[in-house]
Design a protein around this motif. Structure first.
Motif, mmCIF file in Angstrom:
data_model
loop_
_atom_site.group_PDB
_atom_site.id
_atom_site.type_symbol
_atom_site.label_atom_id
_atom_site.label_comp_id
_atom_site.label_asym_id
_atom_site.label_seq_id
_atom_site.Cartn_x
_atom_site.Cartn_y
_atom_site.Cartn_z
ATOM 1 N N ASP A 20 -21.167 -31.711 -24.524
ATOM 2 C CA ASP A 20 -21.683 -30.492 -24.134
ATOM 3 C C ASP A 20 -20.847 -29.849 -23.237
ATOM 4 O OD1 ASP A 20 -24.956 -32.026 -24.049
ATOM 5 O OD2 ASP A 20 -24.212 -30.925 -25.762
ATOM 6 N N ARG A 24 -18.855 -26.289 -23.573
ATOM 7 C CA ARG A 24 -18.743 -25.153 -22.555
ATOM 8 C C ARG A 24 -17.252 -24.760 -22.168
ATOM 9 N NH1 ARG A 24 -23.255 -25.728 -17.828
ATOM 10 N NH2 ARG A 24 -21.991 -24.007 -16.472
ATOM 11 N N TYR A 36 -20.573 -20.981 -31.307
ATOM 12 C CA TYR A 36 -21.176 -22.071 -30.424
ATOM 13 C C TYR A 36 -22.662 -21.582 -30.308
ATOM 14 C CZ TYR A 36 -21.238 -25.040 -26.281
ATOM 15 O OH TYR A 36 -21.326 -26.226 -25.345
ATOM 16 N N THR A 37 -23.579 -21.919 -31.227
ATOM 17 C CA THR A 37 -25.084 -21.504 -31.294
ATOM 18 C C THR A 37 -25.764 -22.389 -31.586
ATOM 19 O OG1 THR A 37 -24.814 -20.904 -33.626
ATOM 20 C CG2 THR A 37 -24.175 -19.199 -31.970
ATOM 21 N N ILE A 38 -27.250 -22.326 -31.402
ATOM 22 C CA ILE A 38 -28.002 -23.491 -32.125
ATOM 23 C C ILE A 38 -28.878 -22.494 -32.781
ATOM 24 C CG2 ILE A 38 -28.081 -25.099 -30.232
ATOM 25 C CD1 ILE A 38 -30.460 -23.565 -28.896
ATOM 26 N N TYR A 43 -38.385 -25.537 -29.206
ATOM 27 C CA TYR A 43 -37.693 -26.866 -28.675
ATOM 28 C C TYR A 43 -38.724 -27.275 -27.715
ATOM 29 C CZ TYR A 43 -33.671 -25.554 -31.449
ATOM 30 O OH TYR A 43 -32.785 -25.017 -32.232
ATOM 31 N N ASN A 59 -29.850 -17.960 -28.220
ATOM 32 C CA ASN A 59 -29.309 -19.156 -29.022
ATOM 33 C C ASN A 59 -27.714 -19.321 -28.974
ATOM 34 O OD1 ASN A 59 -28.374 -16.866 -30.585
ATOM 35 N ND2 ASN A 59 -28.431 -17.955 -32.436
ATOM 36 N N TYR A 60 -27.026 -18.688 -27.739
ATOM 37 C CA TYR A 60 -25.855 -19.230 -27.411
ATOM 38 C C TYR A 60 -25.946 -20.662 -26.651
ATOM 39 C CZ TYR A 60 -21.488 -18.667 -24.424
ATOM 40 O OH TYR A 60 -20.370 -18.974 -23.805
ATOM 41 N N ARG A 61 -25.240 -21.509 -27.384
ATOM 42 C CA ARG A 61 -25.573 -22.713 -26.748
ATOM 43 C C ARG A 61 -25.433 -23.028 -25.431
ATOM 44 N NH1 ARG A 61 -25.460 -28.055 -29.742
ATOM 45 N NH2 ARG A 61 -25.535 -26.780 -31.722
ATOM 46 N N PHE A 64 -28.614 -22.319 -23.530
ATOM 47 C CA PHE A 64 -29.524 -22.932 -23.979
ATOM 48 C C PHE A 64 -29.315 -24.351 -23.135
ATOM 49 C CE2 PHE A 64 -32.904 -24.972 -26.208
ATOM 50 C CZ PHE A 64 -32.586 -26.276 -26.769
ATOM 51 N N ASP A 65 -28.219 -24.989 -23.115
ATOM 52 C CA ASP A 65 -27.621 -26.244 -22.271
ATOM 53 C C ASP A 65 -27.980 -25.919 -20.851
ATOM 54 O OD1 ASP A 65 -24.790 -27.393 -24.082
ATOM 55 O OD2 ASP A 65 -27.055 -27.462 -24.549
ATOM 56 N N GLY A 85 -25.767 -15.623 -30.792
ATOM 57 C CA GLY A 85 -24.750 -16.155 -30.325
ATOM 58 C C GLY A 85 -24.319 -15.753 -28.837
#
Lengths: 339, 97
Positions: A20, A24, A36-38, A43, A59-61, A64-65, A85
């Motif tokens: 992760d 980043r 770099y999306t989910i 969730y 939904n940009y990872r 989210f992280d 994203g």
């Protein structure tokens, strides 16, 4: 609409793994950035039940992280919107982190059947795109604007979902500014590298004929100036932003370029073997600040405090001035080929 | 942000006090503390701190706040100038966002 069983909701950890952090880092450098999306959707974090809070995210990872790693020890749901994203704040400005997407995502994920309360915690920086009143009309859910920074969420919740003024204020610290440097450098190199190579070759040209030894001597120095101006402009402006004089960014950039000019002159003061080189040096005295001024002006797009009106105002002055400086530099440089 | 001031007197932010209901949404959503509620009405206590993000206008239930928000980056503005349109970044995926 078939309600989701809680077991169907994917569970995510609040721990960030090395992959992760690497992801980043790559995103900061623009590597594979738009992938770099989910998947948008719902969730679960911890062991949520029908009373647990729901947090909206993009939904940009990276977004989210940052959110999930701030929810350690909490039980809740994350509702990921399809922002293509893009991070929360930019997407909110564009409208993708918006009223319609939030309302429809909330409903199609079956949230009303999963939680008994009717509150959704939306990051404050989603507010440019989300009309809280409309969300209530469309979904019956009340938008609670959470803090600017996800790391303040635990304190926000402990405080009874009340934010302090500090939680509601955006900052621009040194490390926040430094994180933006790669995405100033990388686009700039797309122009700087071909320009540097062109200069390298052109340095061998002279009215008396093409002279390869001039490339080795003068050309390398020209190339170095191009690289230094670009690197210092792209990295120096973000790093030294509060120290650089002037409110307008291009002025800050010109100041930085002037300092570079002085450094260049100091380095060259006992060293003028070829007269053409003196003319080229004079050219760089104009081109370096023009380049750093332009790079600084472009940095306005990456700050959390400049306004569209302000940048438009600044550009009306900056573009003619920087253009003139660049033109003078170009003329001096070309003249050096004829001396 | 105390340490960062951009240009004064350029923002398009406007507040119609007579329409304001004093709900405080603008105070909640503004990332730069432009507004405060004073005697049951919103007041622009730091209008020059406005970055035209549009959060206040979007969330005002009384439509008392207006601001021209849009793409504010220099390259987006230039793209607009070249095409004769409003500023646009039309994200081509280079990921500056």
């Amino acid at each position: 609409m078939i309600p989701h069983k809680t077991d169907d909701i994917p569970h995510v950890s609040t721990d960030l793994l090395l992959k992760d952090l690497l992801g980043r880092w790559r995103a900061r450098w623009g590597i594979g950035r738009m992938h770099y999306t989910i998947e948008p959707g719902l969730y679960a974090v911890g062991t949520p039940d029908e009373q647990s809070p729901v947090f909206a995210s993009a939904n940009y990872r990276m977004s989210f992280d940052i959110l999930r790693s701030s929810l350690k020890g909490l039980d809740g749901y994350i509702l990921v919107l399809d922002t293509q994203g893009i991070n929360v704040w930019c997407a909110a400005g564009k409208g993708t982190f918006g009223t319609f997407e939030l309302a429809t995502r909330l409903l199609t994920c079956g949230l009303p059947d999963i939680v008994t309360h009717r509150r959704i915690i939306v990051p404050q920086l989603g507010a440019p795109g989300v009309n809280a009143l409309e969300i209530r009309k469309m979904t019956d859910f009340t938008v609670v604007y959470g803090p600017v920074r996800a790391e303040d969420i635990p304190a926000f919740i402990e405080n009874g979902m009340e934010a302090t003024p500090t939680m509601r204020a955006v900052t621009f610290t040194l490390s926040e500014r430094a994180a933006l440097i790669p995405m100033e450098l990388v686009p700039a190199t797309k122009y700087a590298v071909p320009a540097a190579l062109a200069l390298l070759l052109l340095s061998g040209v002279h009215i008396t004929g093409f002279a390869p030894e001039r490339i080795v001597h003068g050309g390398v120095i020209n190339m170095a100036f191009a690289v230094i101006a670009t690197a210092c402009g792209a990295a120096g402006v973000p790093l030294f932003l509060p120290l650089l004089p002037g409110k307008m960014f291009f002025v800050k950039g010109i100041w930085l370029g002037t300092v570079l000019d002085l450094a260049v002159l100091m380095a060259h003061r006992s060293h003028f073997p070829y007269l053409p080189e003196a003319w080229q040096l004079a050219a760089w005295m104009f081109v370096i600040p023009a380049a750093t001024g332009y790079l600084a002006m472009n940095f306005t797009g990456a700050t959390p405090y400049t306004s569209q009106s302000g940048v438009q105002h600044e550009m009306k002055i900056a573009l003619p001035l920087l253009g003139a400086m660049g033109a003078v530099g170009a003329i001096l440089w070309i003249a050096s080929l004829f001396i | 942000m105390k340490d960062y001031r951009y240009l004064a007197n350029v923002t398009t932010l406007e507040l119609r006090t007579e329409a304001c209901t004093g709900c405080g949404m603008c105070v909640t959503v503004c990332p730069h503390g432009v507004f405060r509620i004073i005697e049951a009405k919103a007041v622009m206590v730091d209008r020059d701190a406005c970055m035209e993000c549009g959060a206040c206008a979007r969330n005002c239930p009384a439509n008392a706040v207006t601001v021209q928000s849009g793409v504010g980056c220099a390259s987006g503005i230039m793209k607009g100038m070249l095409r004769g349109t409003a500023p646009t970044c039309d994200c081509d995926g280079t990921g500056c966002c």
